[in-house]
Design an enzyme around this catalytic site. Structure first.
Site, PDB file in Angstrom:
ATOM      1  N   ASP A  89       0.840  -1.203   0.000  1.00 11.43           N
ATOM      2  CA  ASP A  89       0.000   0.000   0.000  1.00 11.43           C
ATOM      3  C   ASP A  89       0.873   1.250   0.000  1.00 11.43           C
ATOM      4  O   ASP A  89       1.513   1.554   1.012  1.00 11.43           O
ATOM      5  CB  ASP A  89      -0.902  -0.016   1.239  1.00 11.43           C
ATOM      6  CG  ASP A  89      -1.851   1.166   1.289  1.00 11.43           C
ATOM      7  OD1 ASP A  89      -1.989   1.868   0.266  1.00 11.43           O
ATOM      8  OD2 ASP A  89      -2.446   1.407   2.351  1.00 11.43           O
ATOM      9  N   ASP A  94       0.126   7.438  -9.185  1.00  6.57           N
ATOM     10  CA  ASP A  94      -0.023   6.149  -8.508  1.00  6.57           C
ATOM     11  C   ASP A  94      -0.083   5.036  -9.540  1.00  6.57           C
ATOM     12  O   ASP A  94      -1.127   4.779 -10.131  1.00  6.57           O
ATOM     13  CB  ASP A  94      -1.286   6.139  -7.655  1.00  6.57           C
ATOM     14  CG  ASP A  94      -1.560   4.763  -7.072  1.00  6.57           C
ATOM     15  OD1 ASP A  94      -0.577   4.042  -6.779  1.00  6.57           O
ATOM     16  OD2 ASP A  94      -2.730   4.394  -6.924  1.00  6.57           O
TER      17      ASP A  94
END
Length: 484
Positions: free
Chosen positions: A93, A313
């Site tokens: 993450d 991202d």
């Protein structure tokens, strides 16, 4: 936002201890030739974005998609910690910073997993090298996005509580212990020997929400964010790895690519500064152009604030633009191909029926960032192939409309590019590149000194890397990523 590793099956890291660089061979678990519905990909991204720590606005994405109806991505890697070493499966993450695992004293942690893995629990008493982090440690006062820290003076241990955007949470206390690597002396493929570094991580004693469910249960979460408590930051602050990492993700065939804990060098790379004091990798997007023509978009819609901004991202599958930018972009693309492609709506997505190569008719799109850095997108970097209709290929806009909130540049636009996250100089750079080719790697030996670390090549189908390195000692860290 998980570590910059979209739909990857395996990765092998090689940390160059003398020159301080790391090389990771990446594979895509779902080949690009395997077509998926845009709604399914959007559902996966929505579930992923909900995992971001609270403090950033939830994305209100247009369209109907039920995350419960599709299998969205869960990525985890194996890490070994403690003495004797014990293996843990932890979810990756990049939207959070802390590595945490389930503690053996956890009251409601899952006891089994439907992912086909055996769950393990960390025992602070059973590890001879484990130490609780005391209240006096500066780590106890280090700010972590979405987390609260408190100290129990009665037992003199630093505790934490995290709340994630999807409502799930975890609490526990900080522990210092060994994280294990495989050490290779000389060039690969010499046999490895064990090495380790002491890190601080969390030991979870309580969980809530989705973290308690067996269908998605793993041993913890591995935060790869830019914060001071991430493992990447802890290792780089001690000179064990550089404060820069890079990736090059293949956009054709079976995908794959390279992730380097170091700097990939390419003469055409352009850089844009990171927005200061942000928990994620934010850039200042200033304008968008189609075929060189600037679109009528107010730059204020991209400005970073509590509910705005642009995040890079590569773990997000698609790309997301706020509505004030999305509408002008789609209109400009549609106008440019109005004579060559038939406009069509497919399940709420803007699509086109095309009978020729998209490179011949669709325009280039330029995302223009602070510092004069432009990210030029070829048609295949903003369109998605969505099958056939009436004998013609159907291509759909890969950008998704966000009614309000944060724009996110995901794998769709980052593929076929070298992307460098230069945290030492607080900037991100990129350049179009054929990621099936070797890359030149430079590594930092001091604050501002760089040397040539040689070339790294990838054969993703063989699930391994081939590299020509200087004769230095290297550390190999094998990480295995699985998509569920």
């Amino acid at each position: 936002m998980r570590c910059c590793i979209p739909t990857l099956l395996a990765m092998t890291a090689v940390l160059v201890s003398a020159a301080h660089a790391a090389f990771l061979s990446l594979e895509r678990s779902i080949p690009l030739s395997h077509r998926q519905e845009v709604a399914a990909l959007r559902a996966r991204d929505r579930a992923r974005h909900a995992r971001m720590l609270s403090g950033i606005v939830d994305l209100a994405v247009q369209g109907t998609s039920d995350p419960n109806s599709v299998g969205y991505g869960l990525y985890y890697t194996k890490v070994k910690m403690g003495t004797p070493a014990k293996e843990f499966n932890v979810q990756i993450d990049t939207g959070s910073d802390i590595l945490w695992v389930n503690c053996n004293t956890c009251s409601n942690c899952p006891q089994s997993s439907e992912l086909g893995i055996e769950l393990n629990f960390f025992d602070t008493v059973g590890s001879s090298t484990a130490a609780l982090v005391p209240c006096s440690d500066p780590i106890c006062t280090t700010g972590v996005q979405g987390a609260s820290a408190e100290c129990s003076t009665r037992v003199n241990q630093c505790s934490y509580a995290f709340t994630y955007g999807d409502g799930s949470g975890t609490s526990g206390y900080y522990v210092s212990d060994a994280l294990y690597f495989n050490l290779i002396v000389g060039q690969p493929p010499l046999p490895p020997v064990n090495s380790s570094a002491t890190i601080v991580f969390g030991c979870s004693i309580y969980q809530s929400g989705d973290l308690t469910k067996a269908d998605k249960a793993v041993d913890g979460i591995f935060g790869f964010g830019p914060g001071a408590l991430s493992v990447v930051s802890q290792l780089s602050s001690r000179g064990l790895t550089p404060k820069v990492f890079s990736h090059c993700l293949k956009g054709d065939g079976d995908g794959g690519g390279i992730l380097v804990l170091g700097e990939i060098k390419e003469s055409s790379i352009v850089y844009s500064p990171l927005v200061p004091s942000q928990p994620h990798y934010n850039l200042n997007l200033q304008s968008i152009a189609v075929n060189g023509q600037l679109l009528p978009i107010n730059p204020a819609v991209f400005a970073t604030s509590n509910d705005r901004g642009t995040i890079v991202d590569c773990g997000t599958t698609l790309a997301y633009l706020v509505q004030e930018a999305y509408d002008p972009l789609v209109n400009a693309i549609t106008t440019a191909v109005s004579q060559s492609a038939q406009q069509i709506n497919s399940k709420g997505n803007q699509c086109y029926l095309v009978s020729t190569s998209i490179g011949d008719i669709f325009p280039s799109v330029s995302l223009n960032f602070e510092g004069g850095a432009s990210m030029v997108l070829k048609p295949e970097q903003y369109l998605m192939h969505n099958g056939y209709r009436d004998g013609a290929e159907m291509w759909c806009i890969g950008f998704q409309n966000v009614q309000e909130g944060v724009s996110i540049l995901g794998d769709l636009v980052l593929k076929d590019k070298i992307v460098v996250y230069d945290l030492a100089h607080q900037r991100i750079g990129w350049a179009n590149y054929d990621c099936s080719l070797s890359v030149n790697v430079s590594v930092t030996t001091s604050k501002d000194e760089y040397i040539n670390g040689g070339q790294l090549s990838v054969n993703s189908s063989a699930k391994r890397f081939f590299c020509n390195l200087l004769p230095v000692s290297i550390v190999a860290l094998s990480l295995y990523i699985m998509l569920v």
